[in-house]
Design an enzyme around this catalytic site. Structure first.
Site, PDB file in Angstrom:
ATOM      1  N   ARG A   1       0.856  -1.188   0.000  1.00 61.36           N
ATOM      2  CA  ARG A   1       0.000   0.000   0.000  1.00 61.36           C
ATOM      3  C   ARG A   1       0.890   1.234   0.000  1.00 61.36           C
ATOM      4  NH1 ARG A   1      -2.423   3.515   3.873  1.00 61.36           N
ATOM      5  NH2 ARG A   1      -4.550   4.145   3.332  1.00 61.36           N
TER       6      ARG A   1
ATOM      7  N   LYS B   1      -4.464   5.390   8.537  1.00 66.24           N
ATOM      8  CA  LYS B   1      -5.247   5.124   7.338  1.00 66.24           C
ATOM      9  C   LYS B   1      -6.344   6.180   7.254  1.00 66.24           C
ATOM     10  CE  LYS B   1      -7.027   1.081   4.839  1.00 66.24           C
ATOM     11  NZ  LYS B   1      -8.300   1.579   4.316  1.00 66.24           N
TER      12      LYS B   1
ATOM     13  N   SER C   1     -12.652  -4.222   1.590  1.00 69.27           N
ATOM     14  CA  SER C   1     -12.799  -3.510   2.852  1.00 69.27           C
ATOM     15  C   SER C   1     -14.233  -3.055   3.054  1.00 69.27           C
ATOM     16  CB  SER C   1     -11.892  -2.274   2.881  1.00 69.27           C
ATOM     17  OG  SER C   1     -10.538  -2.642   2.966  1.00 69.27           O
TER      18      SER C   1
END
Length: 209
Positions: A33, A137, A108
């Site tokens: 990520r 995040k 998610s």
């Protein structure tokens, strides 16, 4: 358990070094990520990290970008609500020779309805949260807590991975919800000893020290 990469939190160490340590601690999955990276930069990072991950016998997942995951030969992709729909990603993967039976699609969510829909569309696992507040995040959404996590676990038959503020201290409570593991960023990327952090996070879910 999934260790999610973050170059900033890994500094001043090289990201590859922190990933190696996490793998030494037994991390079964690494998710690449890099939110600010271009597609080319993400592919280059994938091509650098994937041999390291594969040599440890772990899975390599790319966040958001199906094109990069396929180009790199990754094990799968993890999607969010703003990414391509699960059903379309599954269709593309199924159309590629040699990929259909092995390509992993994660999604998610923080609701039971979305979780059920993702499962019906072909998701292999769910990342559910944010269970606790997290600063690592920015798109994590509202905190859902353990009760909602437990409801999502019961609503689907595919594995659920808890995300958002999961630390070694909180992992035992998360494990009691029925989640199969945790996905972590800061708890490993910023740890002084990433391997030990991974071991502690794995223990409540049946991992070995």
């Amino acid at each position: 358990m999934t260790v999610i990469t973050d170059e900033v939190l890994a500094r001043p160490r090289a990201l590859s070094g922190v990933v190696r340590e996490a793998l030494a601690g037994g991390a079964p999955t690494i998710q690449l990520r890099l939110k600010s990276a271009s597609a080319r930069e993400l592919l280059e990072a994938a091509q650098t990290l994937m041999p390291v991950v594969r040599s440890a016998g772990a899975l390599f997942i790319v966040n958001d970008r199906l094109d990069v995951a396929l180009a790199a030969g990754a094990d799968g992709v993890h999607l969010g609500p703003d990414d391509l729909p699960v059903k379309d990603v599954r269709r593309v993967a199924d159309a590629r020779s040699g990929v259909a039976d092995t390509f992993i699609v994660g999604y998610s969510t923080d609701t039971t309805d979305e979780a059920a829909r993702a499962e019906a569309e072909g998701a292999d696992y769910l990342g559910v949260g944010a269970v606790y507040a997290t600063a690592n995040k920015s798109d994590a959404g509202d905190v859902i807590g353990l009760k909602v996590l437990r409801r999502v676990v019961k609503a689907v038959s595919i594995p659920v991975v808890a995300i958002g503020g999961i630390t070694p201290e909180r992992a035992p409570a998360v494990a009691k919800t029925g989640a199969c593991g945790s996905a972590t960023i800061g708890a490993v990327m910023s740890a002084a000893e990433p391997a030990e952090a991974v071991r502690e996070l794995l223990l409540p879910f049946g991992g070995t020290p």
